[in-house]
Motif scaffolding. Structure first.
Motif, short mmCIF file in Angstrom:
data_model
loop_
_atom_site.label_atom_id
_atom_site.label_comp_id
_atom_site.label_asym_id
_atom_site.label_seq_id
_atom_site.Cartn_x
_atom_site.Cartn_y
_atom_site.Cartn_z
N GLU A 192 0.82 -1.22 0.00
CA GLU A 192 0.00 0.00 0.00
C GLU A 192 0.85 1.26 0.00
N ASN A 193 2.04 1.19 0.58
CA ASN A 193 2.94 2.34 0.60
C ASN A 193 3.71 2.50 -0.71
N GLY A 194 3.54 1.54 -1.61
CA GLY A 194 4.24 1.61 -2.89
C GLY A 194 5.67 1.13 -2.83
N TYR A 195 6.05 0.47 -1.73
CA TYR A 195 7.40 -0.07 -1.61
C TYR A 195 7.53 -1.36 -2.43
N TYR A 196 8.75 -1.76 -2.67
CA TYR A 196 9.04 -2.95 -3.47
C TYR A 196 9.65 -4.04 -2.59
N ILE A 197 9.48 -5.30 -3.02
CA ILE A 197 10.20 -6.40 -2.42
C ILE A 197 10.92 -7.15 -3.55
#
Length: 259
Positions: free
Chosen positions: A172-177
Motif C-alpha cells: 500500500e505504501n508503494g514499496y518494493y520487495i
C-alpha cells in the motif's frame, strides 16, 4: 534472450575472476545492484562499477554486524556524501533480526540500531536516493514506521519475510520487495508472491548467500534468477516473457535507470 537485473547481490564478496565469469556465462545479465556492508565494501563496489558499467553500486552499513563507532559512521557518511552521484541507492541498511536472536544477554542495543537506520533514512531522502532494506519479520513494521515518518517513497525490502499485514502495508505504501531463488522450493515465499502486486516485485540472488533445493552446493550466480522468474510466472499465471519484461522494467523504474 530475456534480460535480467539482479536487484541485490554482494558482488564485492566475489573474486575478480568469478565476476568476470558471471558476465561471460550470463549474457542475459543486463545489470546488477551490488550492495555494501561497510566502508571497505563500499570502496570495492565503487571500484567494480568503474570496471563495468553493468555493476551499479549501493553504499551503506549492513545491520547484522556490530554497531559502527562514531568515527566509523562519520567516515562512512562523509565518503557516501562525496560519492553520492555514483551510488544508485543507500544500502544495505536495516535492523539486525538474526544478530539479535543470537543474543543471550538480554541487553541488545536495538534502539541504537534503529537510530542508525534512521540516520541512513534521513540521508537517503536528502540525497534523493532509494533505500535498500534488510528488515524481516517483526523488524519490518518498525522499519515501515521510520519510512512513513520521513515520507520515504522508494524503499526496497530485499528477501522480505514477514506477516501478511506488514506485506499489505509495504504494498500500500508503494514499496518494493525482491525475491531470491528460494522461491523455487519455499512454499511460504510462493504464497507471498501470489499476494503481492507484480508491479512492485524485483528479483535478486543476495549472492554469495547459498541456496538449497536444486541449487544445493552450487555457487550462487545471477543466472539462478531465470528459475525464480519461471516460478513467478506460474504463480501469476502469466506468460514468462511478460513476467521477464515486467520485472526488468520494475527494476529500471525503481532505480531510475535508463531503458
Amino acid at each position: 534472450m530475456n534480460k535480467i537485473i539482479d536487484a541485490h547481490i554482494h558482488l564485492d564478496q566475489y573474486s575478480d575472476d568469478e565476476i568476470e565469469k558471471f558476465f561471460l556465462d550470463g549474457n542475459s545479465i543486463d545489470k546488477v545492484i551490488s550492495v555494501s556492508m561497510n566502508l571497505q565494501s563500499c570502496k570495492r563496489n565503487l571500484e567494480l562499477s568503474f570496471r563495468d558499467s553493468r555493476i551499479l553500486p549501493a553504499f551503506g552499513y549492513h545491520p547484522e554486524q556490530a554497531l559502527p563507532t562514531g568515527r566509523e559512521l562519520a567516515d562512512l557518511l562523509e565518503w557516501m556524501e562525496k560519492h553520492r552521484n555514483t551510488m544508485v541507492a543507500v544500502g544495505e541498511v536495516g535492523l539486525p533480526f538474526y544478530r539479535r536472536k543470537k543474543d543471550k544477554q538480554g541487553e541488545f542495543p536495538l534502539q541504537q540500531y534503529i537510530e542508525l537506520l534512521e540516520t541512513f533514512v534521513i540521508h537517503a531522502k536528502r540525497w534523493g536516493k532509494p533505500i535498500i532494506l534488510h528488515a524481516v519479520y517483526d523488524d519490518a513494521s518498525i522499519v515501515c514506521g521510520l519510512l512513513e515518518k520521513h515520507s520515504i517513497v522508494k524503499a526496497h525490502f530485499h528477501w522480505f519475510k514477514g506477516d501478511a499485514k506488514t506485506l499489505r502495508r509495504i504494498a500500500e505504501n508503494g514499496y518494493y520487495i525482491s525475491i531470491t531463488p528460494d522461491i523455487v522450493y519455499e512454499k511460504e515465499i510462493q504464497s507471498m508472491v501470489s499476494d503481492f502486486p507484480l508491479g512492485q516485485l524485483m528479483v535478486e540472488t543476495d549472492g554469495p548467500w547459498p541456496f538449497e533445493g536444486p541449487f544445493q552446493g552450487i555457487k550462487t550466480h545471477p543466472n539462478m534468477i531465470h528459475a525464480s522468474i519461471k516460478i513467478i510466472a506460474q504463480i501469476k499465471n502469466l506468460p514468462e516473457p511478460d513476467v521477464y519484461r515486467r520485472l526488468y522494467i520494475n527494476t529500471l523504474k525503481f532505480y531510475s535507470l535508463a531503458f
